[in-house]
Design a protein around this motif. Structure first.
Motif, short mmCIF file in Angstrom:
data_model
loop_
_atom_site.label_atom_id
_atom_site.label_comp_id
_atom_site.label_asym_id
_atom_site.label_seq_id
_atom_site.Cartn_x
_atom_site.Cartn_y
_atom_site.Cartn_z
N VAL A 185 -1.78 -46.61 27.19
CA VAL A 185 -1.46 -44.75 27.79
C VAL A 185 -1.13 -43.98 26.97
O VAL A 185 -1.31 -42.55 27.42
CB VAL A 185 -1.21 -45.93 29.50
CG1 VAL A 185 -0.40 -44.05 30.15
CG2 VAL A 185 -2.17 -46.00 30.50
N ILE A 186 0.12 -44.78 27.17
CA ILE A 186 1.05 -43.23 25.80
C ILE A 186 0.27 -43.43 25.37
O ILE A 186 0.39 -42.50 24.50
CB ILE A 186 2.45 -44.42 24.98
CG1 ILE A 186 3.02 -44.42 26.45
CG2 ILE A 186 3.67 -43.49 24.09
CD1 ILE A 186 4.38 -45.29 25.98
N ALA A 187 0.07 -43.63 24.03
CA ALA A 187 -1.23 -43.07 22.92
C ALA A 187 -2.17 -42.73 23.55
O ALA A 187 -2.46 -40.89 22.87
CB ALA A 187 -2.01 -44.87 22.67
N SER A 188 -2.99 -42.91 24.65
CA SER A 188 -3.95 -41.03 25.31
C SER A 188 -3.07 -40.16 25.60
O SER A 188 -3.49 -39.17 25.40
CB SER A 188 -3.98 -41.99 26.52
OG SER A 188 -3.66 -42.38 27.87
N PHE A 231 -7.16 -49.00 18.35
CA PHE A 231 -6.92 -49.23 18.71
C PHE A 231 -5.19 -49.25 18.25
O PHE A 231 -4.50 -49.68 18.25
CB PHE A 231 -7.41 -50.88 17.70
CG PHE A 231 -6.82 -52.54 17.88
CD1 PHE A 231 -6.47 -53.42 19.02
CD2 PHE A 231 -5.75 -52.55 16.84
CE1 PHE A 231 -5.81 -54.46 19.12
CE2 PHE A 231 -4.84 -53.80 16.70
CZ PHE A 231 -5.12 -55.16 17.83
N LEU A 232 -5.00 -49.22 17.01
CA LEU A 232 -3.98 -48.63 15.80
C LEU A 232 -3.80 -47.30 16.66
O LEU A 232 -1.96 -47.85 16.89
CB LEU A 232 -4.44 -47.97 15.11
CG LEU A 232 -4.88 -48.86 14.17
CD1 LEU A 232 -5.29 -48.66 11.95
CD2 LEU A 232 -4.38 -50.05 13.76
N TYR A 233 -4.29 -46.68 17.53
CA TYR A 233 -3.26 -45.86 18.90
C TYR A 233 -2.51 -46.46 19.14
O TYR A 233 -1.22 -46.12 19.85
CB TYR A 233 -3.67 -44.42 18.98
CG TYR A 233 -4.54 -43.38 18.07
CD1 TYR A 233 -3.15 -43.27 16.95
CD2 TYR A 233 -5.59 -43.05 17.92
CE1 TYR A 233 -4.26 -42.67 15.56
CE2 TYR A 233 -5.77 -41.48 17.12
CZ TYR A 233 -4.72 -41.65 15.75
OH TYR A 233 -5.61 -40.61 15.64
N SER A 234 -3.15 -47.32 20.18
CA SER A 234 -2.89 -48.07 21.09
C SER A 234 -1.40 -48.87 20.34
O SER A 234 -0.15 -49.59 21.39
CB SER A 234 -3.66 -49.56 21.89
OG SER A 234 -4.73 -48.27 22.37
N LEU A 235 -1.56 -49.47 19.61
CA LEU A 235 -0.59 -50.25 18.92
C LEU A 235 0.75 -49.21 18.95
O LEU A 235 1.46 -49.79 19.05
CB LEU A 235 -0.95 -51.02 17.36
CG LEU A 235 -0.09 -51.74 16.97
CD1 LEU A 235 0.98 -52.62 18.00
CD2 LEU A 235 -0.76 -52.38 15.21
#
Length: 84
Positions: A42-45, A61-65
């Motif tokens: 959610v933070i990455a979005s 996936f990397l953005y979510s990480l």
């Protein structure tokens, strides 16, 4: 239904990897890893416009990480006064 299961699995992996990077893996269980991964997505979005709520690619996936690592850094800053 399958998308929800994939979302939980990818969120769990992101949360687990983030907890290993931030050295908090011993303090968290599998449920907290999943929660951290999902909130990290959610933070990455919000930050990057891409999270695991879209099609799962290496980039999302990397953005979510990264989002999960940011979340753990904030939690460590609040709890310990240091990012670690």
């Amino acid at each position: 239904m399958v998308q929800l299961i994939v979302w939980l699995v990818v969120g769990g992996v992101c949360g687990w990897l983030a907890s290993m990077v931030m050295r908090t893996d011993g303090q968290q269980g599998i449920i907290l890893n999943v929660v951290v991964g999902i909130i990290g997505s959610v933070i990455a979005s919000f930050l990057f416009g891409a999270g695991i709520n879209q099609v799962i690619t290496v980039t999302t996936f990397l953005y979510s990480l990264i989002g999960a690592i940011i979340l753990l850094a904030i939690v460590n800053l609040v709890r310990r006064g240091t990012v670690r």
